[in-house]
Write an enzyme that holds these catalytic residues in place. Structure first.
Site, PDB file in Angstrom:
ATOM      1  N   LYS A   1       0.472  -1.386   0.055  1.00 59.98           N
ATOM      2  CA  LYS A   1      -0.271   0.392   0.057  1.00 59.98           C
ATOM      3  C   LYS A   1       1.303   0.911  -0.007  1.00 59.98           C
ATOM      4  CE  LYS A   1      -4.001   1.238   2.814  1.00 59.98           C
ATOM      5  NZ  LYS A   1      -4.907   1.397   3.973  1.00 59.98           N
TER       6      LYS A   1
ATOM      7  N   SER B   1      -9.163  -1.023   7.110  1.00 64.86           N
ATOM      8  CA  SER B   1      -8.952  -1.008   6.700  1.00 64.86           C
ATOM      9  C   SER B   1      -7.960  -2.076   5.415  1.00 64.86           C
ATOM     10  CB  SER B   1      -7.798   0.826   5.816  1.00 64.86           C
ATOM     11  OG  SER B   1      -8.683   1.114   6.354  1.00 64.86           O
TER      12      SER B   1
ATOM     13  N   SER C   1      -9.354   1.133   3.292  1.00 60.99           N
ATOM     14  CA  SER C   1      -8.459   2.241   1.957  1.00 60.99           C
ATOM     15  C   SER C   1      -7.857   1.209   1.757  1.00 60.99           C
ATOM     16  CB  SER C   1      -7.839   3.260   3.008  1.00 60.99           C
ATOM     17  OG  SER C   1      -6.959   2.498   4.525  1.00 60.99           O
TER      18      SER C   1
END
Ligand SMILES: [Mg+2]
Ligand SMILES: [Zn+2]
Lengths: 97, 487, 491
Positions: C81, C180, C156
């Site tokens: 990420k 997330s 996310s």
């Protein structure tokens, strides 16, 4: 539990956010909606309940006083939006507006 | 400048003192702690506040803070916590300062100052935080107010900083000066800071308020900043005290403000900043876990505490029989006190003699050379030896001064120097007696006066003996012989 | 081995490498090619590092050829990420304010996986500073769900979830603050883990809410997720909140089964009444666990429904401080301004997106004078309440199960107009973050309502990862969904 426009302005200044007029308007509505929802915790009986800031039960985590190599001046300034004489350059410093 | 005010007023002063610790590395990262140097050469992701970086507390800095707390008779808290103090400033990389709020490491202490009378000044708290970087203001006069832009150097950012806050117990500029001097001596003897005010490793801010006698509530609090030496603390606060008294005399009302001390003019001037209520939004620092110093650790720190200035002053009085003024001079700097103590111990006799040689002679030489006592070539043991030579009558006090001068430049042994310079004192009674007889024979009138009981004339005859021996006769011995022969 | 490298688990790929059936360079190239096929539809990557990855893969092959010491997974590529700091590789946190920031250091997670020989294939898309549940808050455009490109992958960590689901990467790292990792994993039909707070170092993870943030692995299989977690977990002197113990052995005994485990089934959901399709899938999952020998019993956690409220006060408050450093002084975007206040205020107004500004405002307000006690202070007490309630539950339970998300993947734009509705996507996950517990989401098939993946959430007490993985593994193996035709997204 609403939030008035003056408070939005004050908070925006504290947070250093130069919000446009309609951003402030929207912010006021959205924050009010969210606060209305989260205000439900006001109804809970929390007497005698300690606040939790850390979930790990760790204590006294410290490092020995030892020097490790630093970044070079070039590395430190590599991402600087503006630099001069090995320093970060910033516009005139004034007290908080 | 400082005209005495007419009305009678009470002055209330509280101090907020920031001390940079002299640890090897910074508070929350491994960058070196040092003064000056090429800008931005002692930074890393942590002290530059780069995304993702995290603080880890320096154990030595915590230990030093506990030391300071103990020296100031504070309670060391069972559980301490770091908080984030939120405000934007370009010299602060994260735009929050990791500081302490509800749970400082030490609190509730006191420090005694003796300025005429002895007074106890309350210590509200002693807490640990991180220092900011340094701004250079470019363009204009170099002062922030009219600069065009600023330049940031983060070498200092993250240096361990101890904040010491006093109760508003201080009643005069002189007491404030005395407090800072005493605190500085304590910090120096603890060895936790360089305490160089001119370099900013010891920074003093003061809150000064004056109110008319009998007036119950405090006057407007004025914060005084930029006092860069102990002397300027006294000057700035005396100026401010008088300024406020005069203003009140003139029936003016004082406003709460921050004033800047100017070294040259010796006056303070308003910074004229918008006085707007700060809202620091303190909250517990989630990146650092709570800190609970064990009793064992605090005890072990306490056991390593050096003798503090107050205790040492008491001991100098009892052990060496010195007076307050001598003690004050000697203990102003721990280094000088150490030096004196070594010399006095090496000597073993009346320490007052050592004190006199240090204050009356050595300090003079040091001033001329512009160096500190520890840096001089004269060893404590050498001074002790010099005084012993005088005691034994081997050399005169006058000669000793010449020898000391030589010791100061060459670092040589007093005995050797005296010999090399042919400086010796005749203390052989037989040898002097011959000269005494010659002098009596050569000065019959004087001799008669003495026989008639005019003791004052002996001085003249001794002078003649010294002349004949080119200053080498032991004057005490000479006058003793003269007295015997003329009685 | 499986015919298709990009549908093969990291464990099987590791075996294939061991048997010299394939080279690290070949399989890295295979994932680069697969990413090339799907990236146009998914928009899941923010940065690609194909060339560097291939170089690292060849280096791994050389190590193998020379018989040098290698980690078990040496040569198997990974993606991060784009909130993990990577030395020399642009790290944006999904924000315009960091658009061109090139870090001088590596996050501990990246450092450890690189040391284990994992080639870094790229940096994945996310909601700006991990604030969101759909990747629609990314400054660089949203990612899409490989099961239905008109839907969000969740967030996310949506970019990582979409890539793993599409077989464009065997495994990837995400981060959690309120769900997330688990929520996008659930919406994309893959495994996602939220480890115990303090199990994995946060050093080098762009901070959102420091007391809640944790790195978490996403993978197609439970064992791969456990392996990736084990690789990066354990003491780190750079993170004071990282538990100073070596990484636990998570693969050892992972096949121990659930026989006799006491599992609590969460029955009341407050605001989070699951969609019927979600409910039916998780109920089948409960039955399966029971069949496998778990002892199920209902559990009530009434304070869970206050989780969202506490979370949306605590997380923004911490974020308001964590994001203060983005001021245009030392790095990142800078707007013009006559003085420092104007420059900083414009930089932040132009550099941050709407959601980040909203949360910074909310958090600043919750901490400001006069409101602290009513909001932040109270929220921290609710947090204690939730922890105590869970501790009580664990007295008689080993694990707790419930849906990971009350809904399957929603449509792009469906919730962007209504921040609160978006916040409620986290309603079943935030309590775990507030309590610092561990949780995993495992696919439990498709919702009969919309043929989209549904995730089963298994919650464990702090450091209960071993038991948690055991249960997840037993369930996954018995279901056998992930390697079935149904477990494969259309893309
Ligand atoms: Mg301070
Ligand atoms: Zn540093």
């Amino acid at each position: 539990m609403g939030i008035d426009r003056a408070t939005v302005d004050h908070v925006a200044r504290l947070a250093r956010l130069d919000l446009s007029a309609d951003e402030r308007g929207r912010m006021q509505e959205e924050l009010t909606t969210i606060l209305d929802h989260v205000t439900r915790i006001q109804s809970l009986d929390l007497d005698g309940i300690e606040p939790t800031a850390h979930t790990v039960p760790l204590r006294n985590i410290m490092r020995p006083d030892e020097v490790v190599p630093s970044l070079t001046q070039e590395e430190a300034l590599a991402n600087a939006p503006a630099a001069e004489d090995g320093r970060f350059r910033v516009p005139r410093i004034v007290e908080d507006a | 400048m400082t005209v005495a005010a007419t009305g009678t007023y009470t002055t209330t002063i509280g101090l907020e003192i920031h001390v940079e610790l002299n640890t090897a590395s910074k508070m929350f990262c491994g960058c070196a702690v040092a003064f000056g140097g090429e800008p931005n050469t002692r930074t890393c992701p942590v002290c530059l506040g780069l995304p993702g970086s995290l603080p880890v507390a320096n154990e030595k800095a915590v230990e030093y803070t506990i030391k300071i707390g103990l020296a100031l008779h504070c309670d060391i808290v069972g559980a301490s916590l770091f908080h984030r103090k939120n405000y934007f400033y370009p010299d602060m990389p994260k735009n929050y300062q990791i500081s302490q709020y509800e749970f400082p490491i030490a609190s509730g202490g006191w420090l005694e100052i003796s300025n005429g009378a002895t007074r106890r000044i309350g210590i509200t708290r002693v807490h640990l935080e991180e220092d900011t970087g340094k701004s250079v203001h470019a363009g204009g006069s170099g002062r922030i107010a009219d600069s065009e832009y600023s330049l940031e150097d983060f070498n200092r950012a993250g240096t361990p900083l101890v904040e010491i806050v006093t109760e508003p117990d201080i009643r005069s500029a002189e007491e404030a000066r005395a407090f800072v001097a005493e605190l500085r001596a304590i910090l120096e003897s603890l060895g936790v800071s360089d305490v160089r005010m001119e370099e900013g490793s010891l920074r003093v801010d003061a809150n000064v308020s004056v109110r008319a006698e009998g007036e119950t509530e405090h006057g407007a609090k004025v914060e005084v900043k930029n006092m860069n030496s102990i002397r300027s603390v006294g000057r700035a606060l005396e100026f401010e005290e008088t300024r406020q008294r005069r203003a009140l005399d003139a029936g003016e009302t004082l406003v709460q403000e921050t004033r800047h001390f100017d070294e040259r003019s010796g006056s303070t001037s308003s910074l004229r900043t918008k006085e707007y209520a700060f809202d620091y939004r303190y909250f517990a620092e989630p990146d650092l876990v709570p800190f609970e110093p064990s009793e064992a650790w605090v005890d072990s720190i306490a056991s390593t505490m050096p003798e503090l200035p107050a205790a040492r002053r008491a001991r100098f009085a009892s052990e060496f029989g010195l007076g307050d003024s001598d003690i004050e001079v000697l203990t102003a700097s721990p280094a000088v006190a150490d030096w004196f103590e070594q010399a006095a111990t090496a000597y073993g006799g009346d320490a007052k003699k050592i004190v006199n040689w240090i204050i009356a002679d050595l300090f003079g030489l040091l001033n001329e050379a512009g160096i500190e006592l520890p840096a001089s070539k004269v060893a404590p043991s050498a001074l002790a030896e010099l005084v012993r030579l005088i005691d034994s009558g081997a050399i005169s006090g006058k000669q000793a001064k010449l020898v000391l001068g030589e010791m100061f430049t060459t670092g040589g042994e007093p005995g050797a120097i005296a010999a090399a310079k042919g400086l010796r004192q005749e203390s052989d009674a037989g040898a002097i007696e011959a000269v005494v007889d010659e002098v009596i024979a050569a000065n019959p009138e004087a001799a008669d006066k003495v026989r008639a009981g005019q003791q004052s004339t002996i001085g003249f005859l001794v002078g003649q003996v010294m002349k004949k021996t080119r200053g080498q006769a032991n004057p005490a011995l000479a006058s003793e012989l003269l007295r015997n022969k003329l009685s | 081995m499986a015919p298709e490298l990009t549908r093969t688990s990291a464990h099987d790929l590791a075996d294939a490498l061991g048997e010299d059936e394939v080279s690290a360079a070949e399989l890295t190239q295979a994932f680069i090619d697969r990413a090339g096929e799907v990236e146009g539809s998914l928009h899941a990557y923010l940065q690609r590092a194909d060339e560097d990855a291939l170089m690292a893969a060849r280096a791994s092959d050389d190590r193998r050829a020379r018989g040098e010491p290698r980690s078990r997974f040496d040569g198997i590529p990974v993606a991060y990420k784009d909130i993990f700091v990577t030395r020399g590789i642009t790290t944006t946190c999904g924000s315009r304010i960091l658009e061109h920031w090139v870090p001088p250091y590596d996050a501990t997670v990246v450092d450890r996986c690189s040391a284990a020989g994992l080639p870094l294939l790229g940096k994945t898309n996310l909601d700006e500073f991990a604030m969101g549940s759909s990747t629609e808050n990314s400054a660089f455009g949203p990612s899409h769900n490989p099961w239905d490109l008109s839907r969000v992958p969740g967030g996310s960590s949506g970019g990582s979830a979409a890539l793993v689901a599409a077989g464009a990467i065997p495994w990837a790292w995400g981060t959690e603050t309120g769900g997330s990792v688990r929520q996008p994993a659930s919406l994309c039909g893959v495994v996602g883990v939220k480890p115990t707070y303090g199990l994995v170092s946060r050093y080098g993870m762009g901070a959102f809410a420091s007391s809640l943030d944790q790195a978490g692995p996403l993978a197609r299989t439970v064992a791969d997720a456990a392996a990736l977690l084990e690789m990066a977990a354990g003491a780190d002197p750079m993170d004071s909140t990282c538990i100073p113990e070596p990484a636990p052995a998570l693969l050892e005994g992972i096949d121990g089964g659930v026989d006799g485990l006491r599992v609590g089934v969460l029955e009341s959901f407050g605001d989070a009444e699951p969609q019927p399709g979600v409910r039916s899938q998780v109920e089948e999952a409960y039955t399966r666990l029971e069949k496998l020998g778990a002892r199920l019993e209902p559990v009530a956690l009434p304070s869970f429904e206050y989780g969202i409220s506490a979370y949306y006060l605590i997380a923004p408050a911490e974020a308001s401080a964590n994001l203060a450093r983005y001021d245009g002084v030392r790095y990142g975007y800078r707007a013009e301004g006559a003085d420092i206040v104007e420059m900083t205020s414009r930089t932040r107004a132009e550099g941050f997106g709407a959601e980040v500004k909203r949360r910074v405002m909310l958090g600043t307000y919750a901490l400001s004078a006069g409101y602290y006690d009513a909001y932040y202070g109270k929220a921290q007490r609710v947090r204690t309440l939730i922890m105590q309630e869970l501790e009580r539950a664990y007295l008689s339970l080993d694990l707790i199960v419930c849906p990971t998300s009350p809904t399957t993947a929603f449509r792009l734009g469906e919730r962007t107009a209504d921040p609160l509705a978006m916040y409620l996507s986290d309603v079943l996950t935030v309590a775990v973050n507030l309590a610092g517990n561990a949780a995993i989401t495992v696919p439990c098939g498709l919702s009969p309502a919309d043929n989209l993946p549904v995730g089963l959430q298994i919650i464990a007490p702090a450091l209960g990862e071993a038991t948690m993985f055991r249960a997840a593994y037993a369930f996954e193996q018995d279901l056998g969904w992930i390697n079935s035709p149904e477990g494969r997204p259309p893309l």
